[in-house]
Design a protein around this motif. Sequence first.
Motif, PDB file in Angstrom:
ATOM      1  N   LEU A  57       0.823  -1.199   0.000  1.00 46.90           N
ATOM      2  CA  LEU A  57       0.000   0.000   0.000  1.00 46.90           C
ATOM      3  C   LEU A  57       0.866   1.261   0.000  1.00 46.90           C
ATOM      4  N   LYS A  58       1.941   1.238   0.790  1.00 51.40           N
ATOM      5  CA  LYS A  58       2.841   2.395   0.835  1.00 51.40           C
ATOM      6  C   LYS A  58       3.484   2.619  -0.530  1.00 51.40           C
ATOM      7  N   ALA A  59       3.890   1.539  -1.198  1.00 49.01           N
ATOM      8  CA  ALA A  59       4.508   1.655  -2.522  1.00 49.01           C
ATOM      9  C   ALA A  59       3.523   2.238  -3.534  1.00 49.01           C
ATOM     10  N   GLN A  60       2.259   1.803  -3.456  1.00 41.60           N
ATOM     11  CA  GLN A  60       1.250   2.309  -4.373  1.00 41.60           C
ATOM     12  C   GLN A  60       0.952   3.785  -4.107  1.00 41.60           C
ATOM     13  N   LEU A  61       0.863   4.145  -2.807  1.00 42.01           N
ATOM     14  CA  LEU A  61       0.644   5.545  -2.456  1.00 42.01           C
ATOM     15  C   LEU A  61       1.789   6.421  -2.944  1.00 42.01           C
ATOM     16  N   ALA A  62       3.021   5.921  -2.783  1.00 42.58           N
ATOM     17  CA  ALA A  62       4.196   6.681  -3.220  1.00 42.58           C
ATOM     18  C   ALA A  62       4.187   6.890  -4.725  1.00 42.58           C
ATOM     19  N   LEU A  63       3.749   5.864  -5.457  1.00 44.34           N
ATOM     20  CA  LEU A  63       3.700   5.980  -6.908  1.00 44.34           C
ATOM     21  C   LEU A  63       2.659   7.003  -7.354  1.00 44.34           C
ATOM     22  N   LEU A  69      21.883  14.373 -12.179  1.00 46.31           N
ATOM     23  CA  LEU A  69      21.320  13.108 -12.659  1.00 46.31           C
ATOM     24  C   LEU A  69      20.842  12.236 -11.505  1.00 46.31           C
ATOM     25  N   PHE A  70      21.670  12.111 -10.459  1.00 43.54           N
ATOM     26  CA  PHE A  70      21.288  11.254  -9.342  1.00 43.54           C
ATOM     27  C   PHE A  70      20.094  11.819  -8.569  1.00 43.54           C
ATOM     28  N   LYS A  71      19.971  13.147  -8.552  1.00 43.61           N
ATOM     29  CA  LYS A  71      18.807  13.752  -7.901  1.00 43.61           C
ATOM     30  C   LYS A  71      17.526  13.402  -8.645  1.00 43.61           C
ATOM     31  N   GLU A  72      17.565  13.464  -9.990  1.00 41.03           N
ATOM     32  CA  GLU A  72      16.383  13.127 -10.783  1.00 41.03           C
ATOM     33  C   GLU A  72      16.079  11.631 -10.714  1.00 41.03           C
ATOM     34  N   ILE A  73      17.106  10.810 -10.675  1.00 37.36           N
ATOM     35  CA  ILE A  73      16.888   9.362 -10.552  1.00 37.36           C
ATOM     36  C   ILE A  73      16.242   9.028  -9.213  1.00 37.36           C
ATOM     37  N   LYS A  74      16.700   9.694  -8.160  1.00 39.88           N
ATOM     38  CA  LYS A  74      16.134   9.454  -6.831  1.00 39.88           C
ATOM     39  C   LYS A  74      14.655   9.826  -6.779  1.00 39.88           C
ATOM     40  N   THR A  75      14.279  10.878  -7.516  1.00 40.45           N
ATOM     41  CA  THR A  75      12.865  11.279  -7.555  1.00 40.45           C
ATOM     42  C   THR A  75      11.988  10.170  -8.111  1.00 40.45           C
ATOM     43  N   LEU A  76      12.518   9.427  -9.086  1.00 41.52           N
ATOM     44  CA  LEU A  76      11.744   8.364  -9.745  1.00 41.52           C
ATOM     45  C   LEU A  76      11.962   6.991  -9.100  1.00 41.52           C
ATOM     46  N   THR A 120      10.783   5.271  -6.523  1.00 41.78           N
ATOM     47  CA  THR A 120       9.631   4.427  -6.192  1.00 41.78           C
ATOM     48  C   THR A 120       9.053   3.766  -7.437  1.00 41.78           C
ATOM     49  N   TRP A 121       8.892   4.537  -8.485  1.00 39.53           N
ATOM     50  CA  TRP A 121       8.345   4.039  -9.748  1.00 39.53           C
ATOM     51  C   TRP A 121       9.272   2.985 -10.358  1.00 39.53           C
ATOM     52  N   CYS A 122      10.571   3.255 -10.314  1.00 36.76           N
ATOM     53  CA  CYS A 122      11.541   2.330 -10.899  1.00 36.76           C
ATOM     54  C   CYS A 122      11.576   1.006 -10.137  1.00 36.76           C
ATOM     55  N   MET A 123      11.480   1.067  -8.829  1.00 41.48           N
ATOM     56  CA  MET A 123      11.489  -0.166  -8.028  1.00 41.48           C
ATOM     57  C   MET A 123      10.271  -1.021  -8.334  1.00 41.48           C
ATOM     58  N   GLN A 124       9.125  -0.375  -8.510  1.00 42.39           N
ATOM     59  CA  GLN A 124       7.906  -1.120  -8.814  1.00 42.39           C
ATOM     60  C   GLN A 124       7.985  -1.812 -10.173  1.00 42.39           C
ATOM     61  N   LYS A 125       8.667  -1.173 -11.139  1.00 52.68           N
ATOM     62  CA  LYS A 125       8.766  -1.748 -12.481  1.00 52.68           C
ATOM     63  C   LYS A 125      10.045  -2.557 -12.698  1.00 52.68           C
ATOM     64  N   GLY A 126      10.885  -2.645 -11.671  1.00 52.05           N
ATOM     65  CA  GLY A 126      12.120  -3.406 -11.797  1.00 52.05           C
ATOM     66  C   GLY A 126      13.126  -2.772 -12.736  1.00 52.05           C
ATOM     67  N   ILE A 127      13.196  -1.450 -12.726  1.00 52.45           N
ATOM     68  CA  ILE A 127      14.072  -0.707 -13.628  1.00 52.45           C
ATOM     69  C   ILE A 127      15.263  -0.160 -12.849  1.00 52.45           C
ATOM     70  N   GLY A 128      16.456  -0.335 -13.394  1.00 51.95           N
ATOM     71  CA  GLY A 128      17.671   0.196 -12.793  1.00 51.95           C
ATOM     72  C   GLY A 128      18.332   1.208 -13.721  1.00 51.95           C
ATOM     73  N   PHE A 129      19.393   1.837 -13.239  1.00 47.77           N
ATOM     74  CA  PHE A 129      20.104   2.837 -14.023  1.00 47.77           C
ATOM     75  C   PHE A 129      21.583   2.516 -14.076  1.00 47.77           C
ATOM     76  N   GLU A 187      10.215  -1.948 -19.122  1.00 46.58           N
ATOM     77  CA  GLU A 187       9.842  -2.951 -18.126  1.00 46.58           C
ATOM     78  C   GLU A 187      11.072  -3.776 -17.767  1.00 46.58           C
ATOM     79  N   ALA A 188      11.365  -3.870 -16.430  1.00 48.86           N
ATOM     80  CA  ALA A 188      12.415  -4.756 -15.910  1.00 48.86           C
ATOM     81  C   ALA A 188      13.694  -4.700 -16.743  1.00 48.86           C
ATOM     82  N   SER A 189      14.279  -3.520 -16.846  1.00 51.26           N
ATOM     83  CA  SER A 189      15.500  -3.351 -17.633  1.00 51.26           C
ATOM     84  C   SER A 189      16.304  -2.195 -17.056  1.00 51.26           C
TER      85      SER A 189
END
Length: 334
Positions: A145-151, A187-194, A196-205, A237-239
């Motif tokens: 629920l917390k992850a969904q709220l954060a997204l 760059l790292f500041k903008e990545i940190k903003t996203l 929650t979304w990236c963790m939910q979709k399994g996306i890394g940088f 997705e997951a990449s």
Amino acid sequence: MIKNFLKERRSWIVLFVSLQLLVLFSGYIDSAIHFMPLLYIVFLSTLIFVIFLCFRFHKETKFYASLAEWENNLDITNIAEAESPFERIVEESIVNQTELLKQTVSNNLVSVEQEKDELLAWIHEVKTPLTAMHLMMDRLEESPLKAQLALEWLRIHLLLDSQLHQKRLPFMENDLYIEETDLKSLLFKEIKTLQTWCMQKGIGFEVEVEAASVLTDAKWLAFMIRQLLTNAVKYSEASDILIRSFMEDDRTKLLVQDVGRGIDPKDLPRIFDKGFTSTTAHHDNASTGMGLYLTKKVSESLLIHIDVFSTPGTGTTFTLTFPRKNEFGAILGM
């Protein structure tokens, strides 16, 4: 203008020619009238009429020629002064309509400016409860629920941010501050903003910063990168998303590459158009088509060139090419 003048006066010309032909015809059928003197009179009349037409052409077309060259703006000082009564009627109508348009434009500008200020104030007001919500979510235990709220919070935050920059864009030149900007921290500041979304979709940088800094406006560059990263995450997705900065031909380049669904070749020329989403059936009903449009507008003001390479099903690569330091006179002079 000569052609139009003759068309306008054709009824008078036809009347004159008809009268001359009538005189010649009368002399031809009436033997009591000598034909040659009539022919001479007709010749002189025609000559005088042609000279009269030339004089009237110069006098009558000066006002209308200035109207034809008028750029249809609100500046009527270049229009020739009316001389005839009919020209004065036209001039008076143009002056009245121009004054009305000026007043309407002035009222609209005031209304738009007021609406912009009210919207900006509203956005800043909304950010206060959003910040409070984010602090409250941080105190919650980790859960789906917390992850969904954060997204959902992130989506609202990005929409407000996009709206805020869209309203500021027409006055961007008043908001520019060109300075050496640290790309890595940005760059790292903008990545940190996203995050929650990236963790939910399994996306890394994967970040490779060879060119550590660039001369630009940090706030607007961050907005551009935010839009590109948002698109990359949305359509992947997951990449892993590759972000790399490097020097080439004495210019700094920033590459953002994803392995998402890619862009259809027929859509590539239109991706920066306002409101364009895609012609592909991908159910992006929530897409506004404003992200890349705003990115392109900001890039033009910052003299940043954007190249796009994409293959459907393989991914998309955006490359930002920054101007050389000696090219910033155009920006600093605005």
